[in-house]
Scaffold this motif. Structure first.
Motif, short mmCIF file in Angstrom:
data_model
loop_
_atom_site.label_atom_id
_atom_site.label_comp_id
_atom_site.label_asym_id
_atom_site.label_seq_id
_atom_site.Cartn_x
_atom_site.Cartn_y
_atom_site.Cartn_z
N ARG A 170 0.84 -1.21 0.00
CA ARG A 170 0.00 0.00 0.00
C ARG A 170 0.87 1.26 0.00
N CYS A 230 1.90 1.80 -3.42
CA CYS A 230 0.80 2.36 -4.21
C CYS A 230 0.76 3.89 -4.07
N MET A 231 1.01 4.38 -2.86
CA MET A 231 1.07 5.82 -2.64
C MET A 231 2.17 6.44 -3.50
N THR A 252 -0.46 4.95 6.06
CA THR A 252 -0.51 4.13 4.85
C THR A 252 -1.94 3.97 4.35
N LYS A 298 -2.87 5.96 1.03
CA LYS A 298 -3.21 5.08 -0.08
C LYS A 298 -4.60 5.43 -0.61
N CYS A 322 -4.21 7.61 -4.35
CA CYS A 322 -4.58 6.72 -5.45
C CYS A 322 -5.93 7.12 -6.05
N ASN A 361 -3.85 1.29 -8.92
CA ASN A 361 -3.41 1.40 -7.52
C ASN A 361 -4.57 1.71 -6.59
#
Length: 557
Positions: free
Chosen positions: A312, A315-316, A391, A395, A399, A434
């Motif tokens: 995660r 993904c950020m 997170t 995230k 995303c 993501n």
């Protein structure tokens, strides 16, 4: 023999126009040195580590031949063979050579390993910065890079598995051959969590696991079942969840058995996806596959959640990288393209849009690198709390903002921005991935509520960090007060979860920018994002914003 006739004029149809007022291709630039915002993040959170490697890597990622690898890897998607020509089961995914070149580039740089092999202050920050540069070239192949990176803390839970696998997992090399892991010097790790009937609800998984011997951590089990999404199926082993006698458990499932035979982890087909095209995603069946128990039986979610937390985080960072590449393309185009008698970048309404796109990136980088700093300081309980909430919040927000960001940048470029030989269509198609993978928006918002219920200190810690900026901006102070009021109201919390996470993210981004960003950036972010109004489009910054100063941070040639 040819003859010429006196007075012959060129055919008037042979040249209808000349090409002018078209921007040059954006290549041959340094992705790090042209990005003021990320340089500031590294200086602030990098623990004093030398940024020379980032300067070197930024130059490499901007080279035309490296940029072309991203186009080639997507122009020729992976193809799959279940069997070789002699009838042996092979489960072989064939990638375009550019994909392998990008994987080699990433793993040789240690994008999967450096915080684990060279830990300490700034380790995660420096790795995040390099991953951010690398992801701007092509994002699909970053999936197995991230999974290999994120698997390390989970593998470390079981000493026997760590001893057997980590030396090759951490090796800075890449071996794409479809051969047993014992024949390789470097290995990659994937994961398979979701099943058809459950998706994100992994406790609904039906895959079963039985001990082959006595059972227990590090011991062999037999797995029977399926996985609905298994990305990068050519990884050498996969972390998977299955139901053992003790409950949902985590297993490391290799592609090959110790005797060199094929483990019956059988790929059924590759997914036909709208984005993330260069990366193969598959459906698999486990027909008595060998797996090794990671951690204790019944503790599968705690074991694999460490991996999920790190994926995660990537993904950020990966979505922030997509924002950077999009706004960079837009700024480059607008600086060279003229319309209605003026360069686009000199037109007030376009300046509003471009500055707004850059502001989005500034906020994304601020919270991403603050989380990276927290990951570097996990011996500090307060930093653990920040990483736990950060997170999920980061995230969710970054995303989810990226797809519209990509579209707006594409609109700046106009017709040539939707052409497939431009990077923008790929950025646009990849942007939702993501947001959906590793937990969609609702999953992240509910995860925040679970974190608050289980560990109320995560919210207290978050609010304390916001309080440290109290008095620096009255509008921020009012937004923090509204946030506190929203959490005091416990009614319908699940229904309001997205709004709560929105405000957690926006107030923290604003607080971080007030603390260290130039005044023009912090002022514009707060004025445009912490108001009382509802949703807003990009390009609706209020009057009085220093748009030129903000744009200049995004475009350094």
């Amino acid at each position: 023999m040819t003859t010429s006739r006196p007075g012959l004029r060129p055919d008037p149809l042979s040249a209808t126009h000349e090409v002018f007022n078209q921007p040059s291709a954006l290549e041959g630039h340094n992705l790090y040195q042209s990005d003021v915002a990320v340089q500031e993040m590294v200086a602030r959170y990098g623990g004093g580590r030398d940024s020379a490697d980032l300067v070197r890597y930024g130059a490499l990622c901007g080279q035309p031949d490296i940029i072309e690898l991203g186009f080639q890897a997507n122009a020729f998607p992976p193809r799959f063979d279940t069997h070789d020509r002699f009838g042996h089961r092979s489960d072989q995914v064939h990638y375009q050579p550019a994909y392998h070149q990008l994987m080699k580039m990433a793993l040789s740089e240690g994008l999967h390993s450096t915080p684990w092999t060279n830990p300490g202050a700034g380790a995660h920050v420096m790795r995040a910065a390099q991953y951010y540069l690398h992801s701007q070239v092509e994002s699909g192949h970053c999936c197995p890079v991230t999974m290999t990176f994120a698997a390390v803390p989970t593998l470390q839970r079981t000493p026997a598995i760590a001893e057997a696998w980590l030396p090759k997992v951490l090796a800075r090399d890449y071996d794409p051959r479809n051969v047993p892991d014992r024949e390789k010097s470097a290995l990659t790790i994937g994961m398979g969590m979701t099943e058809k009937q459950g998706g994100s609800d992994v406790r609904a998984n039906t895959t079963r696991a039985w001990p082959i011997g006595s059972g227990g951590p590090g011991e062999a089990y037999e797995l029977v079942g399926h996985k609905w999404f298994l990305s990068a199926p050519m990884c050498d082993a996969f972390l998977m969840l299955a139901q053992a006698e003790g409950g949902l458990s985590c297993f490391l499932v290799p592609r090959w058995r110790p005797d060199g035979s094929k483990n019956p982890l059988q790929v059924q087909r590759l997914k036909d996806k709208m984005g993330n095209v260069s990366n193969a995603s598959s459906e698999v069946e486990l027909r008595g596959a060998l797996g090794y128990l990671v951690g204790e039986e019944g503790r599968g979610v705690p074991a694999i959640i460490e991996m999920v937390s790190m994926t995660r985080f990537d993904c950020m960072v990966g979505s922030a990288a997509a924002q950077r590449q999009a706004v960079l393309q837009a700024l480059h185009h607008a600086s060279q393209r003229a319309a209605f008698g003026r360069t686009l970048a000199d037109q007030p309404l376009m300046q509003n849009v471009l500055a707004d796109l850059q502001l989005e990136l500034e906020g994304s980088l601020a919270i991403s690198f603050r989380v990276a700093q927290a990951l570097d300081q996990q011996d500090d309980p307060a930093q653990q709390l920040f990483a736990r909430l950060g997170t999920a919040v980061g995230k969710y927000w970054i995303c989810k903002r990226t797809p519209h960001h990509a579209y707006e940048a594409m609109e700046v470029i106009g017709g040539s921005g939707v052409m497939e030989n431009c990077i923008m269509p790929r950025l646009y198609r990849d942007a939702p991935i993501n947001a959906i993978w590793e937990g969609s928006g609702n999953v992240q918002a509910l995860d925040v509520l679970r974190a608050l219920a289980k560990t109320p200190a995560v919210l207290d810690n978050w609010l304390q960090e916001l309080a440290a900026r109290s008095g620096k901006d009255a509008r921020l102070d009012r937004a923090v007060a509204r946030l506190q009021d929203a959490f005091r109201d416990t009614a319908d919390a699940e229904y309001r979860a997205r709004h709560l996470v929105d405000q957690l993210s926006l107030t923290m981004q604003a607080a971080l920018l007030v603390d260290h960003a130039p005044q023009a950036v912090a002022e514009a972010f707060i004025a445009s994002r912490l108001g009382e109004g509802g949703d807003r489009q990009y390009g609706t910054l209020p009057r009085g914003i220093d748009v030129k100063a903000i744009m200049a941070r995004g475009y350094q040639r």
